[in-house]
Design a protein around this motif. Sequence first.
Motif, PDB file in Angstrom:
ATOM      1  N   VAL A   1      12.727 -11.600 -30.946  1.00 11.43           N
ATOM      2  CA  VAL A   1      13.736 -12.628 -31.193  1.00 11.43           C
ATOM      3  C   VAL A   1      15.148 -12.054 -31.154  1.00 11.43           C
ATOM      4  CG1 VAL A   1      12.161 -14.070 -32.511  1.00 11.43           C
ATOM      5  CG2 VAL A   1      13.526 -12.346 -33.703  1.00 11.43           C
ATOM      6  N   ARG A   2      15.260 -10.710 -31.229  1.00 13.82           N
ATOM      7  CA  ARG A   2      16.553 -10.026 -31.121  1.00 13.82           C
ATOM      8  C   ARG A   2      16.258  -8.545 -30.994  1.00 13.82           C
ATOM      9  NH1 ARG A   2      15.975 -10.352 -36.672  1.00 13.82           N
ATOM     10  NH2 ARG A   2      16.126  -8.280 -37.626  1.00 13.82           N
ATOM     11  N   PRO A   3      17.226  -7.741 -30.593  1.00 15.06           N
ATOM     12  CA  PRO A   3      17.007  -6.290 -30.578  1.00 15.06           C
ATOM     13  C   PRO A   3      16.785  -5.766 -31.997  1.00 15.06           C
ATOM     14  CG  PRO A   3      18.902  -6.891 -29.236  1.00 15.06           C
ATOM     15  CD  PRO A   3      18.527  -8.113 -30.006  1.00 15.06           C
ATOM     16  N   ALA A   4      16.047  -4.674 -32.099  1.00 18.77           N
ATOM     17  CA  ALA A   4      15.834  -4.052 -33.409  1.00 18.77           C
ATOM     18  C   ALA A   4      17.180  -3.635 -33.999  1.00 18.77           C
ATOM     19  CB  ALA A   4      14.918  -2.845 -33.270  1.00 18.77           C
ATOM     20  N   ASP A   5      17.321  -3.839 -35.304  1.00 19.47           N
ATOM     21  CA  ASP A   5      18.556  -3.447 -35.981  1.00 19.47           C
ATOM     22  C   ASP A   5      18.225  -3.035 -37.415  1.00 19.47           C
ATOM     23  OD1 ASP A   5      18.151  -5.839 -37.405  1.00 19.47           O
ATOM     24  OD2 ASP A   5      19.512  -6.962 -36.129  1.00 19.47           O
ATOM     25  N   ASP A   6      19.240  -2.872 -38.236  1.00 19.78           N
ATOM     26  CA  ASP A   6      19.020  -2.433 -39.605  1.00 19.78           C
ATOM     27  C   ASP A   6      18.264  -3.460 -40.436  1.00 19.78           C
ATOM     28  OD1 ASP A   6      20.316  -0.076 -39.084  1.00 19.78           O
ATOM     29  OD2 ASP A   6      22.256  -0.736 -39.871  1.00 19.78           O
ATOM     30  N   ASP A   7      18.229  -4.704 -39.976  1.00 24.55           N
ATOM     31  CA  ASP A   7      17.515  -5.743 -40.712  1.00 24.55           C
ATOM     32  C   ASP A   7      16.030  -5.787 -40.391  1.00 24.55           C
ATOM     33  OD1 ASP A   7      19.828  -6.619 -41.991  1.00 24.55           O
ATOM     34  OD2 ASP A   7      20.363  -7.938 -40.319  1.00 24.55           O
ATOM     35  N   GLY A   8      15.619  -5.103 -39.339  1.00 21.12           N
ATOM     36  CA  GLY A   8      14.207  -5.112 -38.979  1.00 21.12           C
ATOM     37  C   GLY A   8      13.992  -4.941 -37.495  1.00 21.12           C
ATOM     38  N   PRO A   9      12.723  -4.943 -37.078  1.00 22.03           N
ATOM     39  CA  PRO A   9      12.402  -4.700 -35.662  1.00 22.03           C
ATOM     40  C   PRO A   9      12.657  -5.879 -34.749  1.00 22.03           C
ATOM     41  CG  PRO A   9      10.407  -5.007 -36.941  1.00 22.03           C
ATOM     42  CD  PRO A   9      11.524  -4.984 -37.931  1.00 22.03           C
ATOM     43  N   GLY A  10      12.943  -7.070 -35.300  1.00 27.21           N
ATOM     44  CA  GLY A  10      13.275  -8.215 -34.455  1.00 27.21           C
ATOM     45  C   GLY A  10      12.099  -8.809 -33.717  1.00 27.21           C
ATOM     46  N   ILE A  11      10.892  -8.632 -34.241  1.00 31.10           N
ATOM     47  CA  ILE A  11       9.692  -9.160 -33.599  1.00 31.10           C
ATOM     48  C   ILE A  11       9.070 -10.222 -34.496  1.00 31.10           C
ATOM     49  CG2 ILE A  11       7.350  -8.628 -32.807  1.00 31.10           C
ATOM     50  CD1 ILE A  11       8.396  -5.840 -32.067  1.00 31.10           C
ATOM     51  N   ALA A  12       8.808 -11.385 -33.928  1.00 30.87           N
ATOM     52  CA  ALA A  12       8.162 -12.483 -34.648  1.00 30.87           C
ATOM     53  C   ALA A  12       6.798 -12.750 -34.019  1.00 30.87           C
ATOM     54  CB  ALA A  12       9.031 -13.734 -34.593  1.00 30.87           C
ATOM     55  N   VAL A  13       5.975 -13.513 -34.721  1.00 35.25           N
ATOM     56  CA  VAL A  13       4.657 -13.878 -34.195  1.00 35.25           C
ATOM     57  C   VAL A  13       4.505 -15.390 -34.332  1.00 35.25           C
ATOM     58  CG1 VAL A  13       3.568 -13.261 -36.411  1.00 35.25           C
ATOM     59  CG2 VAL A  13       2.166 -13.513 -34.355  1.00 35.25           C
ATOM     60  N   PHE A  14       3.978 -16.002 -33.269  1.00 37.23           N
ATOM     61  CA  PHE A  14       3.887 -17.450 -33.186  1.00 37.23           C
ATOM     62  C   PHE A  14       2.446 -17.876 -32.900  1.00 37.23           C
ATOM     63  CE2 PHE A  14       8.130 -16.187 -31.933  1.00 37.23           C
ATOM     64  CZ  PHE A  14       8.951 -17.089 -32.602  1.00 37.23           C
ATOM     65  N   LEU A  15       2.101 -19.060 -33.365  1.00 36.92           N
ATOM     66  CA  LEU A  15       0.799 -19.659 -33.079  1.00 36.92           C
ATOM     67  C   LEU A  15       0.987 -20.631 -31.919  1.00 36.92           C
ATOM     68  CD1 LEU A  15      -0.340 -20.351 -36.751  1.00 36.92           C
ATOM     69  CD2 LEU A  15      -0.860 -18.367 -35.302  1.00 36.92           C
ATOM     70  N   VAL A  16       0.417 -20.273 -30.763  1.00 39.05           N
ATOM     71  CA  VAL A  16       0.622 -21.058 -29.539  1.00 39.05           C
ATOM     72  C   VAL A  16      -0.722 -21.598 -29.058  1.00 39.05           C
ATOM     73  CG1 VAL A  16       1.532 -21.060 -27.199  1.00 39.05           C
ATOM     74  CG2 VAL A  16       2.547 -19.549 -28.926  1.00 39.05           C
ATOM     75  N   PRO A  17      -0.987 -22.894 -29.217  1.00 37.05           N
ATOM     76  CA  PRO A  17      -2.223 -23.466 -28.666  1.00 37.05           C
ATOM     77  C   PRO A  17      -2.301 -23.259 -27.164  1.00 37.05           C
ATOM     78  CG  PRO A  17      -1.208 -24.980 -30.228  1.00 37.05           C
ATOM     79  CD  PRO A  17      -0.205 -23.886 -29.980  1.00 37.05           C
ATOM     80  N   ALA A  18      -3.502 -22.992 -26.672  1.00 35.83           N
ATOM     81  CA  ALA A  18      -3.675 -22.665 -25.253  1.00 35.83           C
ATOM     82  C   ALA A  18      -3.242 -23.808 -24.337  1.00 35.83           C
ATOM     83  CB  ALA A  18      -5.127 -22.295 -24.982  1.00 35.83           C
ATOM     84  N   GLY A  19      -3.299 -25.030 -24.828  1.00 32.89           N
ATOM     85  CA  GLY A  19      -2.944 -26.165 -23.996  1.00 32.89           C
ATOM     86  C   GLY A  19      -1.470 -26.491 -23.974  1.00 32.89           C
ATOM     87  N   THR A  20      -0.651 -25.674 -24.610  1.00 32.29           N
ATOM     88  CA  THR A  20       0.785 -25.923 -24.627  1.00 32.29           C
ATOM     89  C   THR A  20       1.363 -25.814 -23.222  1.00 32.29           C
ATOM     90  OG1 THR A  20       0.890 -24.957 -26.848  1.00 32.29           O
ATOM     91  CG2 THR A  20       2.972 -25.231 -25.665  1.00 32.29           C
ATOM     92  N   PRO A  21       2.187 -26.765 -22.793  1.00 31.78           N
ATOM     93  CA  PRO A  21       2.780 -26.670 -21.454  1.00 31.78           C
ATOM     94  C   PRO A  21       3.521 -25.348 -21.256  1.00 31.78           C
ATOM     95  CG  PRO A  21       3.158 -28.849 -22.366  1.00 31.78           C
ATOM     96  CD  PRO A  21       2.562 -28.034 -23.475  1.00 31.78           C
ATOM     97  N   GLY A  22       3.282 -24.733 -20.109  1.00 27.84           N
ATOM     98  CA  GLY A  22       3.908 -23.456 -19.798  1.00 27.84           C
ATOM     99  C   GLY A  22       3.022 -22.256 -20.050  1.00 27.84           C
ATOM    100  N   VAL A  23       1.892 -22.445 -20.728  1.00 28.33           N
ATOM    101  CA  VAL A  23       0.940 -21.347 -20.945  1.00 28.33           C
ATOM    102  C   VAL A  23      -0.016 -21.297 -19.757  1.00 28.33           C
ATOM    103  CG1 VAL A  23      -0.919 -20.442 -22.381  1.00 28.33           C
ATOM    104  CG2 VAL A  23       1.073 -21.523 -23.450  1.00 28.33           C
ATOM    105  N   ARG A  24      -0.101 -20.142 -19.131  1.00 25.33           N
ATOM    106  CA  ARG A  24      -0.988 -19.991 -17.982  1.00 25.33           C
ATOM    107  C   ARG A  24      -1.817 -18.729 -18.134  1.00 25.33           C
ATOM    108  NH1 ARG A  24      -0.496 -17.298 -13.150  1.00 25.33           N
ATOM    109  NH2 ARG A  24       1.703 -16.827 -13.558  1.00 25.33           N
ATOM    110  N   VAL A  25      -3.132 -18.868 -18.001  1.00 25.36           N
ATOM    111  CA  VAL A  25      -4.061 -17.750 -18.118  1.00 25.36           C
ATOM    112  C   VAL A  25      -4.603 -17.412 -16.737  1.00 25.36           C
ATOM    113  CG1 VAL A  25      -6.187 -16.900 -19.182  1.00 25.36           C
ATOM    114  CG2 VAL A  25      -4.684 -18.456 -20.457  1.00 25.36           C
ATOM    115  N   ALA A  26      -4.487 -16.149 -16.344  1.00 20.06           N
ATOM    116  CA  ALA A  26      -4.978 -15.714 -15.041  1.00 20.06           C
ATOM    117  C   ALA A  26      -6.498 -15.585 -15.051  1.00 20.06           C
ATOM    118  CB  ALA A  26      -4.333 -14.385 -14.670  1.00 20.06           C
ATOM    119  N   ASP A  27      -7.077 -15.344 -13.884  1.00 26.20           N
ATOM    120  CA  ASP A  27      -8.510 -15.080 -13.809  1.00 26.20           C
ATOM    121  C   ASP A  27      -8.855 -13.851 -14.642  1.00 26.20           C
ATOM    122  OD1 ASP A  27      -8.788 -17.209 -12.064  1.00 26.20           O
ATOM    123  OD2 ASP A  27      -8.683 -15.947 -10.266  1.00 26.20           O
ATOM    124  N   HIS A  28     -10.082 -13.833 -15.155  1.00 27.42           N
ATOM    125  CA  HIS A  28     -10.427 -12.706 -16.018  1.00 27.42           C
ATOM    126  C   HIS A  28     -10.550 -11.412 -15.216  1.00 27.42           C
ATOM    127  CE1 HIS A  28     -14.687 -13.651 -14.913  1.00 27.42           C
ATOM    128  NE2 HIS A  28     -14.917 -12.379 -15.192  1.00 27.42           N
TER     129      HIS A  28
END
Length: 414
Positions: A187-214
């Motif tokens: 969500v932002r570059p790492a800084d003194d406040d933290g690493p700037g990484i978030a985690v989200f719950l994204v349903p597979a059917g959400t528009p824009g999610v594409r899964v390639a062949d296995h």
Amino acid sequence: MPQANPEVGSAELVSAEVSDEDFAHIKAAVHEFIRTRVVPREREIADGDAVPEDLRQAAKDIGLFGFAIPQQWGGLGLNLAQDVELALEFGYTSLALRSMFGTNNGIAGQVLVGFGTPEQKQRWLAPIAAGEVVASFALTEPGAGSDPAGLRTRAVEQENGDWVIDGSKCFITNAPLADLFVTFARVRPADDDGPGIAVFLVPAGTPGVRVADHDRKMGQEGSWTADVHFDNVRVPASALVGGQVDLGYRAAMTSLARGRVHIAALAVGTAQRALDESVQYAATATQGGAPIGRFQLVQAMLADMATGVMAGRALVRDAAAQWVSGRDRRIAPSVAKLFCTEMVGEVADKAVQVHGGSGYMRDVPVERIYRDVRLLRLYEGTSEIQRLIIGGGLVRQAERDSGAGTGTTKEDRS
């Protein structure tokens, strides 16, 4: 040894939800399921590159999609010490079976268990535990494998509170079957406040999610992985795990560390299978009219294999006990994963050697094992990463004990 953060995964710091007596029945049922229903169909799983649907349903019926999910959300509620006892059983057969429900119980599910909001847990954990939802852990990227700090997938907050995610992930276990992606993004570059990484719950059917062949892999047929692409994927504010933007790195590290103990136990279970196959072969295959097991050099290989298996089993049980007690949740998991996954590679190699030319034939179990276990030294953090965690952790602990440490590191901030 490093002390665990008591606010993270604190459910395992209390007594297990499952008594020893009840767990003995669970373990016996899993043992019976593996040995009588799965082992005879290993070739079918490999040839079809899929776990048959009746085995998937049977795994659901005995609670394997939620064995490590707390009982309040419909799981069996096993702690990590009990978890690894089941992993020892899972490792005895095709690793695709464990992979089928591994992300629900492990790296994906544990993010929700340890870090999700009450609303997120209420929405997702019960269907995850029941196997109605398959959750995938979408962390690894082409430029960010064992070090999540290198993430390039980005999430941008919108004026209305939504988030828009763009980026690509690779080698994502169960992606072609997933209903939910536990997705890490910067969500932002790492800084003194933290690493700037978030985690989200994204349903597979959400528009824009594409899964390639296995992917087509060296081994572990039936365990599907694939690339996952996020193209302008919009999710609501409620999708942000824990409701905090800097939670992602800590959630990933905690979930991966717990998963390392499980993978170590899985490796020991596979090594036990390779040893059993080799002992049986040595006792029955003959050369010059005598079983090859009477030859001292064959006995030496079997002895080395058995020593590795016994050492690994003791180590993984100790690491699990330290995790449950909260004594060590950083170094011990990496020690267990490093030793056990390297050990099973050596055992698998010796198993093929004991079998001779037969061990190179596709229908012989040790040939499959030889290919399958190579991956164990790569995922959940490579062996090289484990060495850095162990060595760096020991030095930092010594510096803290002596008062010599003056700075903080990325791991300290996590």
